[in-house]
Scaffold this active site. Structure first.
Site, PDB file in Angstrom:
ATOM      1  N   ARG A   1       9.357   7.604   2.199  1.00 55.32           N
ATOM      2  CA  ARG A   1      10.265   8.556   2.789  1.00 55.32           C
ATOM      3  C   ARG A   1      11.708   8.111   2.709  1.00 55.32           C
ATOM      4  O   ARG A   1      12.627   8.892   2.909  1.00 55.32           O
ATOM      5  CB  ARG A   1       9.878   8.729   4.267  1.00 55.32           C
ATOM      6  CG  ARG A   1       8.503   9.356   4.404  1.00 55.32           C
ATOM      7  CD  ARG A   1       8.038   9.321   5.855  1.00 55.32           C
ATOM      8  NE  ARG A   1       6.595   9.154   5.892  1.00 55.32           N
ATOM      9  CZ  ARG A   1       5.932   8.867   6.998  1.00 55.32           C
ATOM     10  NH1 ARG A   1       6.569   8.729   8.141  1.00 55.32           N
ATOM     11  NH2 ARG A   1       4.628   8.712   6.965  1.00 55.32           N
TER      12      ARG A   1
ATOM     13  N   GLU B   1      15.240   5.752  -5.585  1.00 49.82           N
ATOM     14  CA  GLU B   1      14.617   4.853  -4.606  1.00 49.82           C
ATOM     15  C   GLU B   1      15.687   4.360  -3.631  1.00 49.82           C
ATOM     16  O   GLU B   1      16.867   4.257  -3.992  1.00 49.82           O
ATOM     17  CB  GLU B   1      13.967   3.693  -5.378  1.00 49.82           C
ATOM     18  CG  GLU B   1      13.378   2.588  -4.553  1.00 49.82           C
ATOM     19  CD  GLU B   1      12.205   2.998  -3.664  1.00 49.82           C
ATOM     20  OE1 GLU B   1      12.396   3.913  -2.829  1.00 49.82           O
ATOM     21  OE2 GLU B   1      11.137   2.377  -3.765  1.00 49.82           O
ATOM     22  N   ASP B   2      15.283   4.055  -2.408  1.00 47.18           N
ATOM     23  CA  ASP B   2      16.248   3.553  -1.428  1.00 47.18           C
ATOM     24  C   ASP B   2      16.611   2.096  -1.684  1.00 47.18           C
ATOM     25  O   ASP B   2      17.780   1.744  -1.742  1.00 47.18           O
ATOM     26  CB  ASP B   2      15.726   3.764   0.012  1.00 47.18           C
ATOM     27  CG  ASP B   2      14.322   3.205   0.232  1.00 47.18           C
ATOM     28  OD1 ASP B   2      13.706   2.672  -0.710  1.00 47.18           O
ATOM     29  OD2 ASP B   2      13.825   3.328   1.374  1.00 47.18           O
TER      30      ASP B   2
ATOM     31  N   ASP C   1      13.170  -4.492  -3.506  1.00 47.37           N
ATOM     32  CA  ASP C   1      13.025  -5.818  -2.914  1.00 47.37           C
ATOM     33  C   ASP C   1      12.342  -6.716  -3.942  1.00 47.37           C
ATOM     34  O   ASP C   1      12.996  -7.296  -4.807  1.00 47.37           O
ATOM     35  CB  ASP C   1      12.223  -5.624  -1.613  1.00 47.37           C
ATOM     36  CG  ASP C   1      12.123  -6.870  -0.780  1.00 47.37           C
ATOM     37  OD1 ASP C   1      13.053  -7.677  -0.814  1.00 47.37           O
ATOM     38  OD2 ASP C   1      11.111  -7.030  -0.082  1.00 47.37           O
ATOM     39  N   THR C   2      11.023  -6.803  -3.923  1.00 44.82           N
ATOM     40  CA  THR C   2      10.322  -7.606  -4.931  1.00 44.82           C
ATOM     41  C   THR C   2      10.318  -6.924  -6.299  1.00 44.82           C
ATOM     42  O   THR C   2      10.157  -7.584  -7.316  1.00 44.82           O
ATOM     43  CB  THR C   2       8.849  -7.839  -4.530  1.00 44.82           C
ATOM     44  OG1 THR C   2       8.191  -6.566  -4.459  1.00 44.82           O
ATOM     45  CG2 THR C   2       8.755  -8.534  -3.176  1.00 44.82           C
TER      46      THR C   2
ATOM     47  N   LYS D   1      17.912  -6.168  -3.487  1.00 42.31           N
ATOM     48  CA  LYS D   1      17.971  -7.555  -2.990  1.00 42.31           C
ATOM     49  C   LYS D   1      17.545  -8.458  -4.149  1.00 42.31           C
ATOM     50  O   LYS D   1      16.369  -8.794  -4.267  1.00 42.31           O
ATOM     51  CB  LYS D   1      16.976  -7.760  -1.855  1.00 42.31           C
ATOM     52  CG  LYS D   1      17.280  -7.036  -0.575  1.00 42.31           C
ATOM     53  CD  LYS D   1      16.187  -7.398   0.434  1.00 42.31           C
ATOM     54  CE  LYS D   1      16.146  -6.444   1.578  1.00 42.31           C
ATOM     55  NZ  LYS D   1      14.926  -6.624   2.404  1.00 42.31           N
TER      56      LYS D   1
ATOM     57  N   PHE E   1      16.430  -7.937   6.242  1.00 37.33           N
ATOM     58  CA  PHE E   1      15.807  -6.625   6.402  1.00 37.33           C
ATOM     59  C   PHE E   1      16.885  -5.641   6.821  1.00 37.33           C
ATOM     60  O   PHE E   1      17.631  -5.888   7.761  1.00 37.33           O
ATOM     61  CB  PHE E   1      14.682  -6.669   7.433  1.00 37.33           C
ATOM     62  CG  PHE E   1      13.738  -5.515   7.281  1.00 37.33           C
ATOM     63  CD1 PHE E   1      12.723  -5.546   6.347  1.00 37.33           C
ATOM     64  CD2 PHE E   1      13.886  -4.377   8.061  1.00 37.33           C
ATOM     65  CE1 PHE E   1      11.862  -4.468   6.177  1.00 37.33           C
ATOM     66  CE2 PHE E   1      13.030  -3.291   7.906  1.00 37.33           C
ATOM     67  CZ  PHE E   1      12.021  -3.339   6.963  1.00 37.33           C
TER      68      PHE E   1
ATOM     69  N   ARG F   1      16.214   5.472  10.703  1.00 33.50           N
ATOM     70  CA  ARG F   1      16.574   6.222   9.493  1.00 33.50           C
ATOM     71  C   ARG F   1      17.820   7.069   9.714  1.00 33.50           C
ATOM     72  O   ARG F   1      18.522   7.424   8.777  1.00 33.50           O
ATOM     73  CB  ARG F   1      15.448   7.186   9.096  1.00 33.50           C
ATOM     74  CG  ARG F   1      14.167   6.537   8.660  1.00 33.50           C
ATOM     75  CD  ARG F   1      13.256   7.604   8.034  1.00 33.50           C
ATOM     76  NE  ARG F   1      11.864   7.205   7.993  1.00 33.50           N
ATOM     77  CZ  ARG F   1      11.325   6.434   7.046  1.00 33.50           C
ATOM     78  NH1 ARG F   1      12.074   5.971   6.073  1.00 33.50           N
ATOM     79  NH2 ARG F   1      10.047   6.132   7.073  1.00 33.50           N
TER      80      ARG F   1
END
Ligand code: IMP
Ligand code: MG
Length: 179
Positions: free
Chosen positions: A45, A101-102, A105-106, A133, A154, A167
Site C-alpha cells: 500500500r 515503489e515507496d 531496502d534489501t 537505503k 526505519f 502513512r
C-alpha cells in the site's frame, strides 16, 4: 495508537519531495514522449501517496494499476519472502510499464516483482522508487528514477507505515530518533 512509536525527526520534507517529483516527472515525461500510454504500477500500500503526486506531474497519456505484495508484516525487518497478495487487473503484454515503489531496502521485493512482470513480456519495464537505503541492499537492482537515498533507519510518513500507522504524515520521518 497505544504502543505505537511516535515519529522522530524529519528526513525528507514535503517541500523537498514536491521539488524532486517535479524533476522526475519532467524526466519521465521526456523519456516516454514517443512511447505511451505509460502504465504506472503502484505497489500497495505504501506507494499510493507518491503515485498520486507523481501522476499529476506527467504530461503524457498514462494509466494506473496496482499490485500488493507481502513484505514486512508488522515488524521492521525483511523476511526475504515475497508473496503476491493482489495481482494486476491489466494484461501488460506489449505495454510500457513503470513500477512505482515507496522504498527499496534489501531489493528482494523489487527484484522478485521485476522478474515476475518481465515474464509477461511488456514492451518496456522500468522502476521508480521514492526512497532507497543503499547500505541495506542484498540484491542488485537498477532503479531508473530515484527520489532520495536515506540512511539505514526505519522511516515512516508520506504513505510509508509502521504497523499500518503514520502513512498520513506529510513529511518522511525516522521512526525513532537515535538516543
Ligand atoms: P525490500 O524487499 O527489503 O527492498 O523491502 C521493500 C519493502 O519493505 C518496501 O516496499 C516497504 O514496504 C518496506 N520497507 C522497507 N524499508 C522500510 C521502512 O524504513 N519503513 C517502512 N517500510 C519499509
Ligand atoms: Mg512496499
Amino acid at each position: 495508537m497505544d504502543g505505537v512509536p511516535k515519529p522522530g525527526r524529519i528526513l525528507v520534507s514535503s517541500e523537498a519531495i514536491d521539488r524532486r517529483l517535479g524533476e522526475l516527472g519532467a524526466r519521465i515525461t521526456a523519456d516516454y514522449r514517443e512511447r505511451n500510454p505509460l502504465l504506472l504500477v503502484g505497489i500497495l500500500r505504501g506507494a499510493f501517496v507518491v503515485l498520486s503526486d507523481l501522476i499529476r506531474r506527467l504530461e503524457i497519456p498514462c494509466e494506473v494499476d496496482f499490485m500488493e505484495v507481502s513484505s514486512y508484516g508488522t515488524g521492521t525487518s525483511s523476511s526475504g519472502v515475497v508473496r503476491i497478495l493482489k495481482d494486476l487487473e491489466e494484461d501488460i503484454t506489449g505495454r510500457h510499464v513503470l513500477i512505482v515503489e515507496d522504498i527499496i531496502d534489501t531489493g528482494l521485493t523489487l527484484s522478485y516483482l521485476k522478474r515476475s512482470l518481465l515474464a509477461r513480456n511488456p514492451a518496456s519495464l522500468e522502476i521508480f522508487a521514492l526512497l532507497s537505503k543503499p547500505s541495506r541492499r542484498r540484491v542488485e537492482i537498477e532503479v531508473k528514477y530515484l527520489g532520495f537515498e536515506v540512511p539505514d533507519e526505519f522511516v515512516v510518513g508520506y504513505g510509508i507505515d509502521y504497523a499500518g500507522y503514520h502513512r498520513n504524515l506529510p513529511d518522511i520521518h525516522a521512526l525513532l530518533d537515535s538516543p
